[in-house]
Design a protein around this motif. Structure first.
Motif, PDB file in Angstrom:
ATOM      1  N   PRO A   1       0.815  -1.221   0.000  1.00 23.29           N
ATOM      2  CA  PRO A   1       0.000   0.000   0.000  1.00 23.29           C
ATOM      3  C   PRO A   1       0.848   1.270   0.000  1.00 23.29           C
ATOM      4  O   PRO A   1       0.513   2.243  -0.676  1.00 23.29           O
ATOM      5  CB  PRO A   1      -0.814  -0.123   1.283  1.00 23.29           C
ATOM      6  CG  PRO A   1      -0.870  -1.579   1.561  1.00 23.29           C
ATOM      7  CD  PRO A   1       0.453  -2.105   1.109  1.00 23.29           C
ATOM      8  N   SER A   2       1.942   1.245   0.740  1.00 22.52           N
ATOM      9  CA  SER A   2       2.777   2.439   0.838  1.00 22.52           C
ATOM     10  C   SER A   2       3.363   2.810  -0.522  1.00 22.52           C
ATOM     11  O   SER A   2       3.298   3.973  -0.943  1.00 22.52           O
ATOM     12  CB  SER A   2       3.897   2.200   1.851  1.00 22.52           C
ATOM     13  OG  SER A   2       4.761   3.312   1.889  1.00 22.52           O
TER      14      SER A   2
ATOM     15  N   VAL B   1       0.479   4.070  -2.827  1.00 25.43           N
ATOM     16  CA  VAL B   1       0.024   5.427  -2.510  1.00 25.43           C
ATOM     17  C   VAL B   1       1.054   6.453  -2.967  1.00 25.43           C
ATOM     18  O   VAL B   1       0.712   7.506  -3.519  1.00 25.43           O
ATOM     19  CB  VAL B   1      -0.231   5.560  -0.995  1.00 25.43           C
ATOM     20  CG1 VAL B   1      -0.332   7.029  -0.591  1.00 25.43           C
ATOM     21  CG2 VAL B   1      -1.506   4.829  -0.618  1.00 25.43           C
ATOM     22  N   ASP B   2       2.318   6.137  -2.757  1.00 23.35           N
ATOM     23  CA  ASP B   2       3.370   7.073  -3.178  1.00 23.35           C
ATOM     24  C   ASP B   2       3.339   7.299  -4.693  1.00 23.35           C
ATOM     25  O   ASP B   2       3.581   8.406  -5.169  1.00 23.35           O
ATOM     26  CB  ASP B   2       4.745   6.539  -2.752  1.00 23.35           C
ATOM     27  CG  ASP B   2       4.921   6.551  -1.246  1.00 23.35           C
ATOM     28  OD1 ASP B   2       3.967   6.962  -0.548  1.00 23.35           O
ATOM     29  OD2 ASP B   2       5.986   6.145  -0.757  1.00 23.35           O
TER      30      ASP B   2
ATOM     31  N   ARG C   1       0.358   9.460  -5.577  1.00 27.43           N
ATOM     32  CA  ARG C   1       0.693  10.849  -5.229  1.00 27.43           C
ATOM     33  C   ARG C   1       1.645  11.446  -6.270  1.00 27.43           C
ATOM     34  O   ARG C   1       1.540  12.620  -6.628  1.00 27.43           O
ATOM     35  CB  ARG C   1       1.334  10.872  -3.837  1.00 27.43           C
ATOM     36  CG  ARG C   1       1.526  12.265  -3.313  1.00 27.43           C
ATOM     37  CD  ARG C   1       1.892  12.294  -1.851  1.00 27.43           C
ATOM     38  NE  ARG C   1       1.840  13.662  -1.359  1.00 27.43           N
ATOM     39  CZ  ARG C   1       2.026  14.008  -0.103  1.00 27.43           C
ATOM     40  NH1 ARG C   1       2.291  13.078   0.813  1.00 27.43           N
ATOM     41  NH2 ARG C   1       1.955  15.278   0.261  1.00 27.43           N
TER      42      ARG C   1
ATOM     43  N   ASN D   1       1.122  14.872  -8.464  1.00 24.83           N
ATOM     44  CA  ASN D   1       2.114  15.953  -8.498  1.00 24.83           C
ATOM     45  C   ASN D   1       2.553  16.257  -9.929  1.00 24.83           C
ATOM     46  O   ASN D   1       2.634  17.415 -10.339  1.00 24.83           O
ATOM     47  CB  ASN D   1       3.337  15.567  -7.652  1.00 24.83           C
ATOM     48  CG  ASN D   1       3.014  15.546  -6.160  1.00 24.83           C
ATOM     49  OD1 ASN D   1       2.054  16.171  -5.715  1.00 24.83           O
ATOM     50  ND2 ASN D   1       3.811  14.820  -5.389  1.00 24.83           N
TER      51      ASN D   1
ATOM     52  N   TYR E   1      -4.899  17.921  -4.416  1.00 22.83           N
ATOM     53  CA  TYR E   1      -5.452  16.857  -3.580  1.00 22.83           C
ATOM     54  C   TYR E   1      -5.158  17.181  -2.125  1.00 22.83           C
ATOM     55  O   TYR E   1      -4.271  17.980  -1.820  1.00 22.83           O
ATOM     56  CB  TYR E   1      -4.850  15.496  -3.949  1.00 22.83           C
ATOM     57  CG  TYR E   1      -3.352  15.410  -3.786  1.00 22.83           C
ATOM     58  CD1 TYR E   1      -2.485  15.901  -4.768  1.00 22.83           C
ATOM     59  CD2 TYR E   1      -2.786  14.849  -2.645  1.00 22.83           C
ATOM     60  CE1 TYR E   1      -1.114  15.843  -4.623  1.00 22.83           C
ATOM     61  CE2 TYR E   1      -1.413  14.778  -2.497  1.00 22.83           C
ATOM     62  CZ  TYR E   1      -0.589  15.269  -3.480  1.00 22.83           C
ATOM     63  OH  TYR E   1       0.771  15.215  -3.338  1.00 22.83           O
ATOM     64  N   THR E   2      -5.924  16.562  -1.263  1.00 25.42           N
ATOM     65  CA  THR E   2      -5.696  16.723   0.174  1.00 25.42           C
ATOM     66  C   THR E   2      -5.213  15.388   0.727  1.00 25.42           C
ATOM     67  O   THR E   2      -5.091  14.398  -0.001  1.00 25.42           O
ATOM     68  CB  THR E   2      -6.995  17.144   0.889  1.00 25.42           C
ATOM     69  OG1 THR E   2      -8.003  16.164   0.607  1.00 25.42           O
ATOM     70  CG2 THR E   2      -7.460  18.502   0.399  1.00 25.42           C
ATOM     71  N   THR E   3      -4.919  15.371   2.011  1.00 26.34           N
ATOM     72  CA  THR E   3      -4.416  14.154   2.663  1.00 26.34           C
ATOM     73  C   THR E   3      -5.333  12.965   2.377  1.00 26.34           C
ATOM     74  O   THR E   3      -6.548  13.058   2.509  1.00 26.34           O
ATOM     75  CB  THR E   3      -4.307  14.372   4.185  1.00 26.34           C
ATOM     76  OG1 THR E   3      -3.370  15.424   4.425  1.00 26.34           O
ATOM     77  CG2 THR E   3      -3.844  13.103   4.880  1.00 26.34           C
ATOM     78  N   PHE E   4      -4.734  11.881   1.974  1.00 26.09           N
ATOM     79  CA  PHE E   4      -5.509  10.668   1.725  1.00 26.09           C
ATOM     80  C   PHE E   4      -4.678   9.457   2.140  1.00 26.09           C
ATOM     81  O   PHE E   4      -3.471   9.583   2.400  1.00 26.09           O
ATOM     82  CB  PHE E   4      -5.915  10.553   0.242  1.00 26.09           C
ATOM     83  CG  PHE E   4      -4.760  10.334  -0.697  1.00 26.09           C
ATOM     84  CD1 PHE E   4      -4.009  11.406  -1.172  1.00 26.09           C
ATOM     85  CD2 PHE E   4      -4.407   9.054  -1.126  1.00 26.09           C
ATOM     86  CE1 PHE E   4      -2.940  11.208  -2.035  1.00 26.09           C
ATOM     87  CE2 PHE E   4      -3.347   8.844  -1.997  1.00 26.09           C
ATOM     88  CZ  PHE E   4      -2.603   9.925  -2.451  1.00 26.09           C
ATOM     89  N   SER E   5      -5.318   8.321   2.166  1.00 19.98           N
ATOM     90  CA  SER E   5      -4.613   7.086   2.524  1.00 19.98           C
ATOM     91  C   SER E   5      -4.973   5.991   1.534  1.00 19.98           C
ATOM     92  O   SER E   5      -5.813   6.183   0.647  1.00 19.98           O
ATOM     93  CB  SER E   5      -4.974   6.635   3.944  1.00 19.98           C
ATOM     94  OG  SER E   5      -6.272   6.081   3.969  1.00 19.98           O
ATOM     95  N   TYR E   6      -4.366   4.853   1.736  1.00 19.38           N
ATOM     96  CA  TYR E   6      -4.658   3.718   0.856  1.00 19.38           C
ATOM     97  C   TYR E   6      -6.141   3.352   0.914  1.00 19.38           C
ATOM     98  O   TYR E   6      -6.725   2.947  -0.089  1.00 19.38           O
ATOM     99  CB  TYR E   6      -3.810   2.516   1.270  1.00 19.38           C
ATOM    100  CG  TYR E   6      -4.049   1.280   0.450  1.00 19.38           C
ATOM    101  CD1 TYR E   6      -3.600   1.195  -0.862  1.00 19.38           C
ATOM    102  CD2 TYR E   6      -4.735   0.199   0.983  1.00 19.38           C
ATOM    103  CE1 TYR E   6      -3.832   0.067  -1.627  1.00 19.38           C
ATOM    104  CE2 TYR E   6      -4.972  -0.939   0.227  1.00 19.38           C
ATOM    105  CZ  TYR E   6      -4.514  -0.999  -1.071  1.00 19.38           C
ATOM    106  OH  TYR E   6      -4.750  -2.115  -1.823  1.00 19.38           O
ATOM    107  N   ASP E   7      -6.744   3.512   2.086  1.00 25.21           N
ATOM    108  CA  ASP E   7      -8.161   3.181   2.231  1.00 25.21           C
ATOM    109  C   ASP E   7      -9.022   4.003   1.278  1.00 25.21           C
ATOM    110  O   ASP E   7     -10.051   3.530   0.785  1.00 25.21           O
ATOM    111  CB  ASP E   7      -8.612   3.424   3.677  1.00 25.21           C
ATOM    112  CG  ASP E   7      -7.903   2.499   4.648  1.00 25.21           C
ATOM    113  OD1 ASP E   7      -7.477   1.406   4.217  1.00 25.21           O
ATOM    114  OD2 ASP E   7      -7.774   2.860   5.831  1.00 25.21           O
TER     115      ASP E   7
ATOM    116  N   ALA F   1      -0.740   3.818   4.899  1.00 25.18           N
ATOM    117  CA  ALA F   1      -0.098   4.642   3.862  1.00 25.18           C
ATOM    118  C   ALA F   1      -0.790   5.999   3.770  1.00 25.18           C
ATOM    119  O   ALA F   1      -1.388   6.340   2.752  1.00 25.18           O
ATOM    120  CB  ALA F   1      -0.113   3.921   2.522  1.00 25.18           C
TER     121      ALA F   1
ATOM    122  N   ALA G   1      -0.968   9.652   3.143  1.00 25.74           N
ATOM    123  CA  ALA G   1      -0.213  10.659   2.379  1.00 25.74           C
ATOM    124  C   ALA G   1      -0.558  12.042   2.929  1.00 25.74           C
ATOM    125  O   ALA G   1      -1.513  12.684   2.483  1.00 25.74           O
ATOM    126  CB  ALA G   1      -0.562  10.554   0.896  1.00 25.74           C
TER     127      ALA G   1
ATOM    128  N   THR H   1      -0.564  15.907   3.526  1.00 25.89           N
ATOM    129  CA  THR H   1      -0.304  17.039   2.618  1.00 25.89           C
ATOM    130  C   THR H   1      -0.309  18.372   3.350  1.00 25.89           C
ATOM    131  O   THR H   1      -0.259  19.420   2.711  1.00 25.89           O
ATOM    132  CB  THR H   1      -1.386  17.101   1.513  1.00 25.89           C
ATOM    133  OG1 THR H   1      -2.664  17.305   2.149  1.00 25.89           O
ATOM    134  CG2 THR H   1      -1.419  15.828   0.699  1.00 25.89           C
TER     135      THR H   1
END
Lengths: 61, 198
Positions: A30-31, A34-35, A38, A42, A48-54, B82, B84, B86
């Protein structure tokens, strides 16, 4: 999540790691996945705002 | 028609060893009935058996079986999947209930391009502090783009003890907060909790 998330997910699936192999399974790393998503945001100037794998799970099903 | 002697001989010769089987009580008597019990041997000194030899099951002086666990189950809880980050806002985890575990380990990995500071909140209101010799100071962990998992227990050693984090005196719940002083533009943080069930 941005409208372009589906494209970002598809792009991330086909990316390779430094070791040369593809990210075959998003749920196994997942890490890394997600990277890469992201990185797509970019590179393409997508806000985008903060998000996670979920948050990406709906786009993976 | 086979004679009784022939039948007995057939049965006797069909197995290697003797057909005599014990059971129904003995040792310290009482308990009798149907289940066939299994016995073992108590030895003061360890026997020296060779590879491929038969060996008796070992008991201690109380008749308890001597066993050695070769594995255990470990439960995994994903605290940050994970994430991310920001921004420079606080990112509290969901509540983490460790009441089902007798031992826990926190493992963190960050590929964020900025430092991320982790705090542990025993009651959800204020972070856990540590006595530095003269005052109670912040007991945080800073991860600096650490792509390899790091065991947070090496800093938060209290996690190695009984994982009790009373919430106003009750409960085994805590929270983790992750915050960056400078908003990261790449990477993510992953935090896992490994718990050994009670």
């Amino acid at each position: 999540m941005p409208n372009e998330t589906s494209k970002a997910v598809e792009w991330a699936k086909n990316q390779t790691l430094d070791l040369g192999y593809k990210i075959v399974s998003a749920d196994s790393s997942p890490s890394l996945f997600v990277d890469k998503v992201r990185e797509y945001f970019n590179t393409n100037g997508i806000e985008y705002t903060t998000f996670s794998y979920d948050d990406l799970l709906p786009f993976l099903s | 028609m086979a004679t009784l002697q022939e039948i007995v001989n057939n049965v006797w010769n069909s197995v290697t060893g003797f057909l005599k089987v014990g059971g129904t009580a003995a040792h310290d008597a009482a308990a009798t009935g149907n289940p066939v019990q299994v016995g073992g041997v108590y030895r003061v000194a360890d026997p020296a058996v060779a590879d491929g030899d038969m060996a008796s099951l070992r008991l201690n002086a109380k008749g308890e079986a001597l066993v050695q666990l070769t594995g255990r189950s470990v439960a995994l809880t994903v605290v940050y999947n994970a994430l991310a980050i920001t921004d420079t806002a606080n990112h509290f985890s969901a509540s983490i209930d460790v009441s089902a575990y007798k031992n826990i380990q926190l493992m963190a990995q960050s590929t964020l391009n900025q430092d991320v500071v982790l705090s542990l909140y025993p009651n959800g209101a204020s972070p856990m502090k540590a006595w530095d010799g003269s005052a109670w100071s912040a007991n945080t962990i800073t991860l600096v783009n650490e792509p390899n998992p790091k065991p947070l227990n090496t800093k938060w050693t209290f996690l190695n003890n009984s994982p009790y984090f009373g919430t106003n005196g009750v409960g085994n719940i805590f929270y983790i907060n992750a915050v960056c002083a400078i908003a990261p533009i790449s990477g993510s943080i992953t935090l896992l909790l490994l718990g050994v069930p009670n």
